[in-house]
Scaffold this motif. Structure first.
Motif, PDB file in Angstrom:
ATOM      1  N   GLN A   1       0.872  -1.167   0.000  1.00 17.63           N
ATOM      2  CA  GLN A   1       0.000   0.000   0.000  1.00 17.63           C
ATOM      3  C   GLN A   1       0.914   1.222   0.000  1.00 17.63           C
ATOM      4  N   GLY A   2       1.001   1.880  -1.153  1.00 15.07           N
ATOM      5  CA  GLY A   2       2.006   2.933  -1.314  1.00 15.07           C
ATOM      6  C   GLY A   2       1.505   4.337  -1.074  1.00 15.07           C
ATOM      7  N   MET A   3       0.790   4.540   0.009  1.00 12.06           N
ATOM      8  CA  MET A   3       0.257   5.901   0.272  1.00 12.06           C
ATOM      9  C   MET A   3       1.368   6.924   0.494  1.00 12.06           C
ATOM     10  N   LEU A   4       2.442   6.480   1.176  1.00 17.83           N
ATOM     11  CA  LEU A   4       3.593   7.329   1.429  1.00 17.83           C
ATOM     12  C   LEU A   4       4.813   6.692   0.773  1.00 17.83           C
TER      13      LEU A   4
ATOM     14  N   ILE B   1      -0.338  19.759  -4.245  1.00 19.38           N
ATOM     15  CA  ILE B   1      -0.019  19.263  -2.900  1.00 19.38           C
ATOM     16  C   ILE B   1      -0.575  20.205  -1.834  1.00 19.38           C
ATOM     17  N   GLU B   2      -0.493  21.516  -2.117  1.00 23.65           N
ATOM     18  CA  GLU B   2      -1.058  22.479  -1.157  1.00 23.65           C
ATOM     19  C   GLU B   2      -2.553  22.267  -0.979  1.00 23.65           C
ATOM     20  N   ALA B   3      -3.244  21.939  -2.076  1.00 21.36           N
ATOM     21  CA  ALA B   3      -4.701  21.766  -1.999  1.00 21.36           C
ATOM     22  C   ALA B   3      -5.080  20.481  -1.261  1.00 21.36           C
ATOM     23  N   LEU B   4      -4.234  19.450  -1.360  1.00 27.12           N
ATOM     24  CA  LEU B   4      -4.679  18.129  -0.894  1.00 27.12           C
ATOM     25  C   LEU B   4      -3.951  17.580   0.323  1.00 27.12           C
ATOM     26  N   SER B   5      -2.907  18.256   0.769  1.00 34.64           N
ATOM     27  CA  SER B   5      -2.132  17.689   1.868  1.00 34.64           C
ATOM     28  C   SER B   5      -2.757  17.992   3.226  1.00 34.64           C
ATOM     29  N   VAL B   6      -3.059  16.940   3.950  1.00 33.03           N
ATOM     30  CA  VAL B   6      -3.538  17.051   5.330  1.00 33.03           C
ATOM     31  C   VAL B   6      -2.670  16.075   6.114  1.00 33.03           C
TER      32      VAL B   6
ATOM     33  N   LEU C   1       0.731   9.811  10.356  1.00 29.41           N
ATOM     34  CA  LEU C   1       1.383   9.657   9.063  1.00 29.41           C
ATOM     35  C   LEU C   1       2.720  10.402   9.000  1.00 29.41           C
ATOM     36  N   ARG C   2       3.082  11.052  10.116  1.00 24.17           N
ATOM     37  CA  ARG C   2       4.370  11.769  10.145  1.00 24.17           C
ATOM     38  C   ARG C   2       5.515  10.773  10.045  1.00 24.17           C
TER      39      ARG C   2
ATOM     40  N   GLU D   1       9.253  14.352   6.064  1.00 22.21           N
ATOM     41  CA  GLU D   1       9.684  15.631   6.618  1.00 22.21           C
ATOM     42  C   GLU D   1      10.981  16.143   6.000  1.00 22.21           C
ATOM     43  N   SER D   2      11.749  15.238   5.422  1.00 21.86           N
ATOM     44  CA  SER D   2      12.988  15.670   4.753  1.00 21.86           C
ATOM     45  C   SER D   2      12.671  16.442   3.473  1.00 21.86           C
ATOM     46  N   GLY D   3      11.433  16.280   2.953  1.00 21.45           N
ATOM     47  CA  GLY D   3      11.056  16.969   1.726  1.00 21.45           C
ATOM     48  C   GLY D   3      11.711  16.374   0.487  1.00 21.45           C
TER      49      GLY D   3
END
Ligand SMILES: *Cc1c(COP(=O)(O)O)cnc(C)c1O
Length: 472
Positions: A112-115, A324-329, A334-335, A340-342
Motif C-alpha cells: 500500500q504505497g500511500m507514502l 499538494i497544497e490543496a490536498l495535503s492534510v 502519518l508523520r 519531513e525531509s522533503g
C-alpha cells in the motif's frame, strides 16, 4: 496450522496456492483464446447471474476447484466480453498478458504505497515510469517529477479531472477570494460527462458547455465571449478543460487557443485526453495537442488504449505545488522522517484516496514487454484500419462519415436518416460477432466503430466491413 484444518481447503497453504494459481492462469489463457467462439455480449436477463448464487455465504471453506468451476458456470456466461476481438464499442478497455502479470505481481506483493516510506519502490517506479512517458509521448519536460511538475496514477480520468477541478477551485479562491458557488468551469458541449460531474462534486456553482464547430471542436471565440459575460455578471471563471479526443466523435479542442485564454483570464487549464492520449506515443498525432506549455494538468488512460488493464489513469501537473497544497492534510500517525525531509513524493497528497494499489507495476511491465515500438505499431495499425473503414464508408452509396477520424474511431450514419442508422447498428450487433455503439450528435443518430481491442486483427475488421456493407 490448526488440526481442524483440511489441507485441500486451507486458503493459506502456499503449495496449494501455487497449484491453484497455475490452474487459474490456464483458465485465463483458455478464456482469452476462446473468445472468438462466444458472442461479444452474452445474452443475459436481469437477475440471471444472481439466481445461480447461493442465498448465504459459505460457512465452511470450499475447494478452489469449485470456485474455479464457477468462472465457467456463473461468470463467463454473464459477461460482456471487452477483450473480444470483435469489440468495436465505446472505447477499448485494453488488457494484455504483460499487464495481467503486472496486476498479479502487484496483488502478490500487496503493498500500500500511500507514502514513500510505506513502499519506496512503489512510489519511485511510479514516478520513474511516468517520467519515461513524458519523453515517450512528447510532453513538456517540466511535467517530470525531476522538474516542477510530475505524474501520478489515478483510478480513472474522472478522478484525475475531479482532482484538477479541486486544485483550480483552491487557486481561484486564493487569488480572487470568490466562493465556489460563484466559480465557473468551461468545457465543450461534447466533453465527457466526468467534467460536469467533477465540477458538481467540487462545488462549482456553474458549468458552461461551449458550442462546437462542424468538426466537433469547442470554439475559442465562444469561450472568450462566455468568460467576458460571466465576469460582467460578477462570477469567477476558474477552470477550462480542453478535450483532445471527445468520447462522442474524438473531436479535438484547440488546446493552444484555450490555453491562451486561460492564461489571460487566470484560469486553470486541464486537458482531458482519456482515450487519445495514448496515440501521442506516435509523433504524427502530437499536432492535435499543440500548446501543451499552456496546460496546468493533463489526463489520459493507459487503461483504454495502452494495453494496460483497468484501473490505470495518468494525471500530470505542470507544477505540483498547488496540487499538494490543496490536498495535503497531515495527521500525526502519518508523520515520518522521509516525508519531513522533503526529499520524497508522498502520492497520498496527489489525489483523494489515501490507500493506493501498486498500479505502476503493470504499466512498467507493459512498457518493457511491448517496447515503445510495439505500442506505436499497435496504435498505428488501429488508426490505419479505422481510416480504411472510414474511406470505405464514404465511398459507399448508402453511408457517410459524420466526423473526421483523427484517431481510431469511425463515426458514420446511414444516408436514409436516423431510423436507418439505428437499424443498421442493431443488425450488426444482432449478429453477435461484433459490438458497436450508437450515439447522437446535434439530433443526428450515428454509429461509432472504435477499433482498438488488443486482440482485433485485420480479418475481424474485414468481416465487420462485410457485415456493414451487406446490412446497409
Ligand atoms: C472514457 C473517458 C473518460 C472517463 O474515463 P474514466 O477513466 O472511465 O473515468 C473521460 N473523458 C473522456 C474523453 C473519455 O473518453
Amino acid at each position: 496450522m490448526g488440526e481442524g484444518r483440511r489441507l485441500d481447503t486451507d486458503p493459506l497453504d502456499l503449495e496449494a496456492f501455487r497449484r491453484n494459481a497455475y490452474a487459474l492462469v490456464d483458465w485465463v489463457v483458455d478464456y482469452l483464446g476462446g473468445l472468438e467462439d462466444r458472442p461479444v455480449r452474452e445474452p443475459v436477463r436481469p437477475g440471471e447471474v444472481r439466481a445461480k448464487l447461493p442465498g448465504r455465504a459459505p460457512e465452511d471453506p470450499e475447494a478452489f476447484d469449485a470456485v474455479l468451476a464457477d468462472l465457467d458456470r456463473v461468470v463467463a456466461p454473464g459477461l460482456t466480453h471487452w477483450q473480444h476481438p470483435g469489440w468495436f464499442a465505446y472505447f477499448p478497455a485494453q488488457s494484455s498478458p504483460p499487464a495481467i502479470l503486472g496486476e498479479l505481481a502487484a496483488a502478490g506483493m500487496g503493498v500500500q504505497g500511500m507514502l514513500w516510506s510505506t513502499s519506496p519502490a512503489a512510489t519511485e517506479i511510479e514516478s520513474h515510469v511516468l517520467d519515461w512517458l513524458v519523453d515517450l509521448l512528447g510532453m513538456p519536460q517540466e511535467w517530470k517529477t525531476t522538474g516542477a511538475g510530475g505524474g501520478v496514477l489515478q483510478s480513472g480520468a474522472s478522478a484525475s479531472t475531479h482532482t484538477a477541478l479541486v486544485v483550480a477551485r483552491e487557486e481561484c479562491l486564493v487569488r480572487s477570494g470568490a466562493g465556489p458557488k460563484d466559480m465557473v468551469a468551461y468545457t465543450s458541449s461534447h466533453a465527457h460527462s466526468s467534467i460536469e460531474k467533477g465540477a458538481r462534486m467540487a462545488g462549482y456553482g456553474h458549468i458552461r458547455l461551449l458550442a462546437t464547430d462542424r468538426e466537433f471542436a469547442a470554439r475559442p471565440d465562444v469561450l472568450a465571449a462566455t468568460v467576458t459575460e460571466d465576469r460582467r455578471a460578477g462570477l469567477a471563471p476558474a477552470f477550462v478543460c480542453s478535450a483532445v479526443g471527445t468520447t462522442g466523435t474524438t473531436g479535438v479542442d484547440p488546446v493552444r487557443r484555450f490555453g491562451e485564454i486561460a492564461r489571460a483570464e487566470q484560469m486553470w487549464h486541464h486537458v482531458d485526453a482519456a482515450y487519445a492520449g495514448s496515440a501521442m506515443i506516435c509523433e504524427e498525432f502530437r499536432h492535435h495537442q499543440d500548446g501543451l506549455e499552456l496546460v496546468d494538468s493533463y489526463t489520459f488512460n493507459p487503461h483504454k488504449w495502452l494495453a494496460t488493464n483497468l484501473d490505470c489513469s495518468v494525471m500530470w501537473v505542470a507544477d505540483r505545488r498547488p496540487l499538494i497544497e490543496a490536498l495535503s492534510v497531515l495527521p500525526p500517525y502519518l508523520r515520518n522522517e522521509a516525508s519531513e525531509s522533503g526529499r520524497v513524493i508522498d502520492y497520498r497528497d496527489w489525489h483523494g484516496p489515501l490507500g493506493r494499489p501498486f498500479r505502476a507495476l503493470k504499466l512498467w511491465f507493459v512498457l518493457r514487454c511491448f517496447g515503445a515500438a510495439g505500442l506505436r505499431r499497435m496504435i498505428r495499425t488501429h488508426v490505419a484500419w479505422a481510416r480504411e473503414l472510414a474511406d470505405r464508408i464514404d465511398a459507399h452509396s448508402k453511408l457517410a462519415t459524420v466526423a473526421p477520424t483523427p484517431f481510431a474511431l469511425v463515426s458514420f450514419a446511414h444516408v436514409d436518416g436516423n431510423a436507418a442508422t439505428d437499424e443498421l447498428v442493431d443488425r450488426i450487433n444482432d449478429d453477435g460477432r461484433f459490438y458497436i455503439t450508437a450515439s447522437e450528435a446535434e439530433g443526428r443518430r450515428y454509429a461509432r466503430i472504435s477499433v482498438g481491442s488488443t486482440w482485433t486483427s485485420r480479418t475481424h475488421v474485414e468481416a465487420l466491413w462485410d457485415l456493414i456493407d451487406a446490412g446497409a
